[in-house]
Design an enzyme around this catalytic site. Structure first.
Site: not given
Ligand code: 26W
Length: 819
Positions: A359, A547-548, A553, A656, A660
């Protein structure tokens, strides 16, 4: 069969008897929470019936089952969604009305389980909704955090984090069911000893601490079917008895430590996204829930088939990013240590069971664990990972003979770290990206060397969103219009929205569509007024970035553009613009200073503009929505005219939120990044505003290091003037220089990093021009309304039902349950 009136009466009677039995109350004496809880109980009876039947049908069916492992889920509130799935929304509303209660008030009591950070967690919940709706046998597995993502308050323009004790709020969560018979023990620490028994190496694991995992199950209702899926969240508890052995050896502290260790594991969600956190508690969380899940899967499989040899025919496990990757060595551990299977056979089965979804391409988010920590906490898993690494490196050696650098970079263990992404790629049957572009970047860049070895493993499956939550639940006004004009097929087949195409030229329909948008803008304005005491004008354009908060971003680019508009309105009386309210909603990870400053800038700017002369205020407004979560998104997104999707190209895996907004008729201004590329393909160039560098151009710029943000600054007067606001005291009246860092990062870089790593100043000029074009387009009312309708009409592809069918065709190969 009861008639409508009788069914409504049944609900009323149910509520009354629940109030009496649970609380000793009547409708008159009960408070809102008690009425809410009584409603849940009444709805649950029906849900439980369906759930029990689903389990029977599944057992009889005996087909392959999917386990979707994710350390995060963001299900959103359950009540309204479940009533929609039961087809009972109106009936409950009327029943409550008869009792003198508004259903909205009752729904507002419910906590929004914030068991995730953002996109990844929400995607997991959209997928569970689609799996249930499409009748696939599936279970989501995660952690039942006692504290979800922090609640955000803005105090003196800055984010303040408040603990989210969502379980306490309602005196527990009424939708969950503990399943004590499915409790498992998870082992941490301890020693390994080896012994040869009949020439076979046996490993003994001793002196470990034990944590009990208790599952709490949540029903996931399918829409238009009686199928009910399950979200299983594991809760950590100390072993019922204190470890008597260590206790009697006088190791009192050890015995008490065990308790401590256990209690803390499922306490709190880590609030970091796209940023690795090398904390031992996080590693414990990951092993805790994956071990419990794998033990459960193994027990269920053995109950049916007696052994694990046909596991790959009956089970597939999807790993949502690398966080659940320990499921892989855990399955091997059980096969080898507990089932006595041989290493190679076990590895081969394992490789067929797992799928890995990536992701993120940000290198700082790729999970790596310090070897020493890993070894101490999970000695047996560590040994197994080493075994996997040896086999894998031997295999790579054949493919890349003598290329030690390459093999070294692909190894699972290296430089005293365990690299989780490499483990996942080595041991999975499929590796997928979450949009076309992201999938290509994985193959060309992030996993390039792996792709050369096993190209067939790699694929992309574009994300999606569930139309049940993001249309039926979030936008009832639009659904009513859709039902009247194109029928109800779209609820289970979102591509049916294309029936709207001809209506995009029907001015009566356009007007009704625009009326719905206005109604949703008013609904949001009222909500904001009530929550934050802020008044906004629904006749202005609502331009939303929610968004975050993260540098990639580029909320900062949006803010600099707003500063630039403000500057022109203030200093150039001939400058005219379509009135716009810019709306921000974002949480920042608590230790991410830059993201917090960006949030502060949004809030300071909001105040600054609110004090400007009326000519400015009538044309420009900025608001910051506090505590963005699923519930806020459901109200905010349908109110948006414009959707900001402006990440640096190549950085946003998919996004995503973009989908929406599109589904709810907002027009996108965005870069060619993530799923925006596919949104553009679907909606057509005329119905989206694209600007900025492409991913390839960004790649090239970075590779040859020939970007100077200083030059971008020098050559553009709008940038210079906007940037000046960060340091000239206009925005920090007390001379606190709070935005110096932002200025510095853009122009000079911070401690050794390059300046403007996300190319904010590079893309600013085209972004600004693109906004001007967008405002012009908005003034042509017919043209804008048409664009808006076509965005909804062409959003069908972005249903998570389509994503799930794609996963199933390419990876899982599940059969549907016979409903
Ligand atoms: C290790 C800490 C950590 C926590 C969460 C690292 C990475 C993450 C996620 C992978 C971050 C995340 O939420 N990524 C998002 O995933 C969505 C669903 O696929 C995508 O639509 C977003 O573009 C992506 O940033």
């Amino acid at each position: 069969m009861l008639n409508k009136h009788e069914r409504k009466q049944q609900i009323i009677d149910g509520i009354k008897s629940n109030l009496r039995n649970q609380f000793g109350k009547t409708v008159k004496t009960a408070n809102k929470t008690q009425i809410y809880l009584a409603c849940v109980q009444v709805a649950r009876e029906e849900i439980m019936d369906r759930w029990v039947k689903t389990k029977e049908i599944e057992a009889e069916h005996g087909g392959k089952k999917l386990y979707y492992l994710s350390v995060e889920f963001l299900p959103g509130r359950a009540m309204s969604n479940n009533l929609i799935a039961l087809g009972k929304t109106d009936m409950y509303a009327e029943a409550l009305m008869e009792l003198g209660i508004s259903i909205n008030e009752i729904e507002d009591i419910e906590a929004d389980p914030g068991l995730g950070n953002g996109g990844l967690g929400r995607l997991a919940s959209c997928f569970l909704d689609s799996l249930a709706t499409l009748n696939y046998p599936a279970m989501g597995c995660g952690i039942r955090y006692e504290y979800g993502l922090f609640r955000q308050r803005i105090i003196n323009d800055a984010q303040v984090e408040i603990p989210d004790d969502w379980l306490d709020d309602m005196g527990g969560y009424p939708w969950e069911t503990p399943v004590y018979e499915d409790e498992f023990s998870v082992r941490f620490g301890g020693k390994l000893t080896e012994e040869y028994v009949d020439g076979v190496l046996k490993v003994h694991h001793t002196d470990y601490s034990v944590v009990e995992a208790i599952p709490f199950d949540l029903p996931v209702l399918g829409y238009g079917t009686d199928n009910v899926g399950t979200l299983r969240l594991w809760s950590a508890h100390s072993p019922k008895q204190i470890d008597m052995e260590s206790f009697s050896r006088g190791e009192y502290v050890r015995a008490v430590e065990d308790r401590e260790l256990a209690e803390v594991i499922s306490k709190v969600l880590y609030p970091a996204e796209n940023h690795k956190e090398g904390k031992s508690l996080r590693l414990k969380q990951h092993y805790f829930f994956t071990s419990a899940t794998i033990q459960y899967i193994v027990r269920e499989h053995k109950r049916c088939y007696g052994s694990l040899y046909n596991l790959a025919d009956k089970v597939c496990i999807q790993i949502n990013d690398t966080h659940p990757a320990l499921a892989i060595p855990e399955l091997l551990r059980i096969m080898i240590d507990e089932e006595g299977m041989d290493w190679e056979a076990s590895c081969n089965i394992c490789k067929k069971v797992f799928g890995y979804t990536n992701h993120t391409v940000l290198s700082e988010a790729l999970e790596k664990w310090p070897e020493q920590l890993f070894k101490e906490l999970l000695p047996r898993i560590y040994a197994i990972v080493h075994g996997i690494n040896e086999d894998y490196c031997a295999k790579l050696w054949k493919f890349y003979p003598g290329q030690w650098d390459k093999i070294g970079s692909m190894a699972i263990v290296g430089y005293n770290e365990i690299r989780m992404a490499n483990l996942c790629v080595a041991m999975s049957d499929h590796v997928n990206g979450v949009s076309q572009l992201h999938g290509e970047i994985l193959k060309r860049d992030v996993f390039k060397n792996f792709f050369m070895v096993e190209p067939w493993k790699f694929t992309s499956i574009t994300n999606g969103i569930t139309p049940r939550r993001w249309l039926l639940n979030a936008n009832p006004a639009l659904c009513k219009l859709l039902d009247d004009s194109i029928g109800e097929d779209y609820k289970q087949d979102l591509s049916a929205l294309n029936k709207l195409e001809p209506l995009a030229d029907d001015s009566a329909f356009l007007q009704r569509f625009a009326d719905v948008k206005l109604e949703n803008k008013r609904r949001f304005a009222d909500w904001l007024q009530q929550k934050q005491g802020i008044t906004i004008d629904p006749s202005m354009v609502f331009d939303v970035q929610s968004k975050r908060a993260h540098e990639y971003k580029r909320q900062l680019m949006n803010l600099l553009h707003i500063i630039s508009l403000y500057d022109r309105l203030m200093n150039d009386s001939s400058f005219e613009m379509t009135p716009v309210t810019f709306i921000f909603a974002a949480k920042a990870s608590a230790n991410y200073t830059m993201a917090k400053q960006i949030i502060k800038l949004a809030n300071v700017l909001s105040h600054k503009i609110s004090m400007a002369p009326s000519r400015v205020r009538e044309r420009l407004n900025v608001v910051f929505v506090e505590n963005y979560n699923v519930t806020a998104a459901e109200i905010l997104i349908p109110a948006a005219d414009v959707s900001e999707q402006i990440s640096t190209a190549g950085k946003e895996a998919s996004g995503t939120g973009n989908m929406k907004f599109m589904l709810n008729g907002a027009v996108t201004i965005g870069t060619l990044d993530g799923a925006n590329v596919e949104i553009k393909e679907q909606v057509g160039d005329d119905n989206i505003f694209i600007f900025g560098l492409t991913a390839q151009e960004v790649e090239r710029l970075n590779r040859y290091a020939n970007y100077s943000s200083g030059k971008a600054y020098e050559s553009n007067a709008l940038i210079r003037r906007a940037m000046d606001y960060l340091i000239n005291g206009e925005l920090d009246l007390n001379g606190t220089r709070v935005f110096n860092d932002l200025y510095h990062v853009l122009l000079f870089g911070e401690n050794g990093t390059r300046a403007d790593p996300y190319l904010v100043l590079k893309d600013f000029p085209t972004y600004s021009e693109c906004h001007a074009k967008l405002r012009t387009a908005y003034c042509d009312t017919k043209r804008w309304q048409r664009m808006s309708v076509l965005n909804t009409a062409r959003a069908g592809y972005f249903s998570s039902d389509r994503s799930i069918e794609d996963y199933n065709e390419k990876i899982w190969k599940l059969d549907k349950l016979p409903f």
